[in-house]
Design an enzyme around this catalytic site. Structure first.
Site, PDB file in Angstrom:
ATOM      1  N   GLN A 192       0.846  -1.192   0.000  1.00 23.80           N
ATOM      2  CA  GLN A 192       0.000   0.000   0.000  1.00 23.80           C
ATOM      3  C   GLN A 192       0.881   1.241   0.000  1.00 23.80           C
ATOM      4  O   GLN A 192       1.694   1.416   0.906  1.00 23.80           O
ATOM      5  CB  GLN A 192      -0.874  -0.031   1.240  1.00 23.80           C
ATOM      6  CG  GLN A 192      -1.787   1.165   1.392  1.00 23.80           C
ATOM      7  CD  GLN A 192      -2.571   1.082   2.685  1.00 23.80           C
ATOM      8  OE1 GLN A 192      -3.068   0.032   3.054  1.00 23.80           O
ATOM      9  NE2 GLN A 192      -2.679   2.180   3.392  1.00 23.80           N
ATOM     10  N   GLY A 193       0.720   2.087  -1.001  1.00 18.44           N
ATOM     11  CA  GLY A 193       1.529   3.305  -1.111  1.00 18.44           C
ATOM     12  C   GLY A 193       0.666   4.529  -0.878  1.00 18.44           C
ATOM     13  O   GLY A 193       0.318   5.252  -1.830  1.00 18.44           O
ATOM     14  N   SER A 214       1.103   6.548   2.488  1.00 21.07           N
ATOM     15  CA  SER A 214       1.846   7.505   3.308  1.00 21.07           C
ATOM     16  C   SER A 214       3.009   8.137   2.549  1.00 21.07           C
ATOM     17  O   SER A 214       3.625   7.493   1.698  1.00 21.07           O
ATOM     18  CB  SER A 214       2.403   6.810   4.544  1.00 21.07           C
ATOM     19  OG  SER A 214       1.369   6.229   5.275  1.00 21.07           O
ATOM     20  N   GLU A 271      -8.602  -2.165   6.960  1.00 19.82           N
ATOM     21  CA  GLU A 271      -7.392  -2.208   7.765  1.00 19.82           C
ATOM     22  C   GLU A 271      -7.694  -2.384   9.254  1.00 19.82           C
ATOM     23  O   GLU A 271      -6.922  -2.977   9.982  1.00 19.82           O
ATOM     24  CB  GLU A 271      -6.637  -0.896   7.541  1.00 19.82           C
ATOM     25  CG  GLU A 271      -5.182  -0.925   7.901  1.00 19.82           C
ATOM     26  CD  GLU A 271      -4.450   0.304   7.362  1.00 19.82           C
ATOM     27  OE1 GLU A 271      -3.917   0.231   6.256  1.00 19.82           O
ATOM     28  OE2 GLU A 271      -4.420   1.326   8.050  1.00 19.82           O
TER      29      GLU A 271
HETATM   30  C1  FAD Z   1       3.876  -0.938  11.272  1.00 13.26           C
HETATM   31  C2  FAD Z   1       3.422   0.133  10.285  1.00 13.26           C
HETATM   32  C3  FAD Z   1       2.996  -0.248   9.028  1.00 13.26           C
HETATM   33  C4  FAD Z   1       2.594   0.722   8.116  1.00 13.26           C
HETATM   34  N1  FAD Z   1       2.257   0.306   6.858  1.00 13.26           N
HETATM   35  C5  FAD Z   1       1.932   1.235   5.946  1.00 13.26           C
HETATM   36  C6  FAD Z   1       1.672   0.831   4.594  1.00 13.26           C
HETATM   37  O1  FAD Z   1       1.761  -0.349   4.239  1.00 13.26           O
HETATM   38  N2  FAD Z   1       1.363   1.777   3.685  1.00 13.26           N
HETATM   39  C7  FAD Z   1       1.266   3.093   4.019  1.00 13.26           C
HETATM   40  O2  FAD Z   1       0.939   3.896   3.145  1.00 13.26           O
HETATM   41  N3  FAD Z   1       1.542   3.524   5.283  1.00 13.26           N
HETATM   42  C8  FAD Z   1       1.876   2.621   6.247  1.00 13.26           C
HETATM   43  N4  FAD Z   1       2.188   3.031   7.518  1.00 13.26           N
HETATM   44  C9  FAD Z   1       2.192   4.458   7.824  1.00 13.26           C
HETATM   45  C10 FAD Z   1       1.073   4.860   8.748  1.00 13.26           C
HETATM   46  O3  FAD Z   1      -0.165   4.786   8.124  1.00 13.26           O
HETATM   47  C11 FAD Z   1       1.395   6.290   9.221  1.00 13.26           C
HETATM   48  O4  FAD Z   1       2.640   6.245   9.907  1.00 13.26           O
HETATM   49  C12 FAD Z   1       0.325   6.818  10.149  1.00 13.26           C
HETATM   50  O5  FAD Z   1      -0.858   7.041   9.419  1.00 13.26           O
HETATM   51  C13 FAD Z   1       0.768   8.096  10.871  1.00 13.26           C
HETATM   52  O6  FAD Z   1       1.192   9.060   9.970  1.00 13.26           O
HETATM   53  P1  FAD Z   1       2.618   9.813  10.105  1.00 13.26           P
HETATM   54  O7  FAD Z   1       3.663   8.757  10.351  1.00 13.26           O
HETATM   55  O8  FAD Z   1       2.766  10.711   8.935  1.00 13.26           O
HETATM   56  O9  FAD Z   1       2.491  10.670  11.424  1.00 13.26           O
HETATM   57  P2  FAD Z   1       1.844  12.117  11.554  1.00 13.26           P
HETATM   58  O10 FAD Z   1       0.525  12.121  10.870  1.00 13.26           O
HETATM   59  O11 FAD Z   1       2.840  13.143  11.148  1.00 13.26           O
HETATM   60  O12 FAD Z   1       1.600  12.186  13.096  1.00 13.26           O
HETATM   61  C14 FAD Z   1       2.632  12.511  14.029  1.00 13.26           C
HETATM   62  C15 FAD Z   1       1.973  12.565  15.411  1.00 13.26           C
HETATM   63  O13 FAD Z   1       0.933  13.556  15.436  1.00 13.26           O
HETATM   64  C16 FAD Z   1      -0.293  12.960  15.821  1.00 13.26           C
HETATM   65  N5  FAD Z   1      -1.412  13.554  15.071  1.00 13.26           N
HETATM   66  C17 FAD Z   1      -1.486  13.729  13.732  1.00 13.26           C
HETATM   67  N6  FAD Z   1      -2.681  14.274  13.407  1.00 13.26           N
HETATM   68  C18 FAD Z   1      -3.368  14.411  14.579  1.00 13.26           C
HETATM   69  C19 FAD Z   1      -4.666  14.899  14.920  1.00 13.26           C
HETATM   70  N7  FAD Z   1      -5.508  15.353  13.986  1.00 13.26           N
HETATM   71  N8  FAD Z   1      -5.020  14.883  16.216  1.00 13.26           N
HETATM   72  C20 FAD Z   1      -4.183  14.417  17.184  1.00 13.26           C
HETATM   73  N9  FAD Z   1      -2.948  13.960  16.925  1.00 13.26           N
HETATM   74  C21 FAD Z   1      -2.551  13.954  15.650  1.00 13.26           C
HETATM   75  C22 FAD Z   1      -0.148  11.494  15.473  1.00 13.26           C
HETATM   76  O14 FAD Z   1      -1.014  10.700  16.231  1.00 13.26           O
HETATM   77  C23 FAD Z   1       1.309  11.245  15.799  1.00 13.26           C
HETATM   78  O15 FAD Z   1       1.488  10.997  17.165  1.00 13.26           O
HETATM   79  C24 FAD Z   1       2.600   2.098   8.466  1.00 13.26           C
HETATM   80  C25 FAD Z   1       3.015   2.484   9.733  1.00 13.26           C
HETATM   81  C26 FAD Z   1       3.448   1.522  10.640  1.00 13.26           C
HETATM   82  C27 FAD Z   1       3.923   1.964  11.987  1.00 13.26           C
END
Ligand code: FAD
Length: 402
Positions: free
Chosen positions: A128-129, A131, A246
């Site tokens: 899944q692409g 993020s 998911e």
């Molecule tokens: C094990 C694992 C597998 C994954 N697999 C995939 C995958 O296959 N494909 C893919 O596309 N992505 C994948 N991801 C990515 C995942 O979906 C993102 O890491 C996740 O959605 C969080 O986004 P971010 O890392 O950009 O953090 P950010 O969105 O930048 O968040 C940073 C911090 O701010 C907080 N925050 C953000 N917005 C809010 C809000 N509105 N209110 C309160 N707090 C907030 C978050 O909770 C977090 O603590 C994976 C992640 C992990 C850990």
């Protein structure tokens, strides 16, 4: 309509036949064969092929597909038995059979379904692409650009955290085709062949020593327009199908696996001669209760779904409970395992408590507080959608005031 007694009997029959099948077919010693990436890939592929041949790999697919057409209650039995038999979790093919398949079934044309679903059943791997840097929780910020040139989209940009992306054949890709109007309206959903020229997958090294994800760099990659799911600009809606597969049901399996692994903690208490330690037993009791509560939430979620009474946010309750409890579970194991459990033995892909390595499992438990939507975001959903609390003010800024 099938009566209650007949239903219970049918589920018992399935449970017994699947249990018998598992006792003959479930892989043994798979932790020992999964200490290298090659071993992991071979074990996962062989186990998936066996499940597919036995008719247990895609119980959630429609009935016209081999092994499909199972009710939610039957799927639950299959999950529980897979956990009970301590089989490897299908980390490699999970995205293909759940995320990709459910999105294709909802949005794919007849041609797209006929083309891709059989390949998934044969073991094709999808990732899944979605993020990107600056677009994880807030997917509307996706910046990877796709420009239409005749019969193809030309795609450039970067994707992050693609689970199994370095081993995948295909990718569910969310791209931006327009910057006009609302951010969501400019998104489009494509099916990307990862072997296409211009794609580079770079594994991401993790704290526990393994590489479960990849970054994908896309440099003028051509994706045929025929590989678009839904219309141009409809990507946001299509992505919701992927995301809804998911959370929720799969947590039934994970919660059942966590409950099934409690015996490892009981063994540590017993073998460590701490069976009389009242404080420790009290903490163990608390942990077991939390795990039971998570399983009960997952059960309630399933019951609501079967009754057609699922509310927006129900899945978030299960997800949040699982991620918090998994952290407590692995921390407790680490505490009991003493110094030995704190050595850092490198691992190869384990799903939570499956690796048999407490330190790695503990570190990995943090991933579950982010993957599939972070705990903070789940709490917002629960507060706003389930409890009816007011939305957070969106006016604040992180920029220092002048
Ligand atoms: C094990 C694992 C597998 C994954 N697999 C995939 C995958 O296959 N494909 C893919 O596309 N992505 C994948 N991801 C990515 C995942 O979906 C993102 O890491 C996740 O959605 C969080 O986004 P971010 O890392 O950009 O953090 P950010 O969105 O930048 O968040 C940073 C911090 O701010 C907080 N925050 C953000 N917005 C809010 C809000 N509105 N209110 C309160 N707090 C907030 C978050 O909770 C977090 O603590 C994976 C992640 C992990 C850990």
């Amino acid at each position: 309509m099938i009566g209650e007694a007949a239903l219970t009997e049918a589920l018992d029959t399935l449970r017994h036949s699947f249990r018998a099948w598992l006792s003959a077919e479930a892989p043994q010693d798979w932790r020992a064969t999964c200490t290298t990436h090659d071993g992991f890939l071979a074990t996962q592929r062989a186990w998936f092929a066996k499940l597919a041949a036995g008719g247990y790999a895609v119980p959630h697919w429609p009935a016209e597909w081999p092994g499909g057409g199972r009710s939610l209650a039957e799927q639950k039995v299959i999950y529980e038995e897979l956990a009970r038999a301590d089989t490897p979790r299908l980390l490699l093919s999970f995205m293909s059979t759940y995320h990709a398949a459910s999105t294709l079934l909802e949005w794919g044309s007849a041609e797209q379904q006929a083309r891709y679903l059989p390949r998934i059943l044969e073991g094709e791997i999808w990732c899944q692409g979605f993020s990107e840097p600056n677009a994880g929780s807030d997917l509307a910020n996706v910046r990877t650009r796709a420009e239409r040139r005749g019969d193809v989209y030309v795609v450039s940009g970067q994707k992050l955290w693609s689970t199994m992306g370095q081993f995948a054949d295909m990718c569910l890709l969310l791209v931006r085709t327009s910057s006009e109007g609302a951010k969501q309206a400019g998104l489009t959903y494509l099916l990307l062949d990862l072997k296409a020229p211009g794609v580079t997958a770079r594994p991401i090294h993790q704290i526990h020593g393994d590489e479960e994800f990849a970054e994908l760099f896309l440099d003028e990659v051509e994706v045929p327009v025929a590989n678009r799911l839904g219309a141009e600009g409809q990507g946001w809606a299509v992505a919701q199908s992927t995301l809804s597969s998911e959370r929720g049901l799969t947590l039934l399996e994970l919660s059942a696996r966590m409950r099934g692994a409690l015996w490892r903690i009981a063994d540590l208490i017993h073998n460590g001669g701490r069976g009389d330690d009242v404080g420790l037993l009290r903490d163990f009791g608390r942990l077991a209760t939390k795990i039971d509560a998570t399983c009960a939430l997952a059960d309630q979620f399933l019951a609501n779904r079967i009754a057609g009474e699922e509310r927006v946010g129900d899945a978030s309750l299960v997800k949040l409970s699982y991620s918090r409890t998994l952290r407590d579970f692995t921390a407790f194991g680490l505490r009991l395992g003493g110094l030995r459990s704190q050595y850092h033995d490198p691992i190869v892909y384990g799903g939570g408590m499956e690796t048999g390595n407490w330190m790695a499992d503990f570190m990995n438990s943090y991933a579950w507080t982010i993957a599939g939507g972070s705990d903070e975001v789940q709490r917002n959903i629960i507060a706003e959608r389930l409890l009816g609390m007011p939305r957070e003010p969106r006016t604040w800024t992180l920029e220092p005031s002048a």
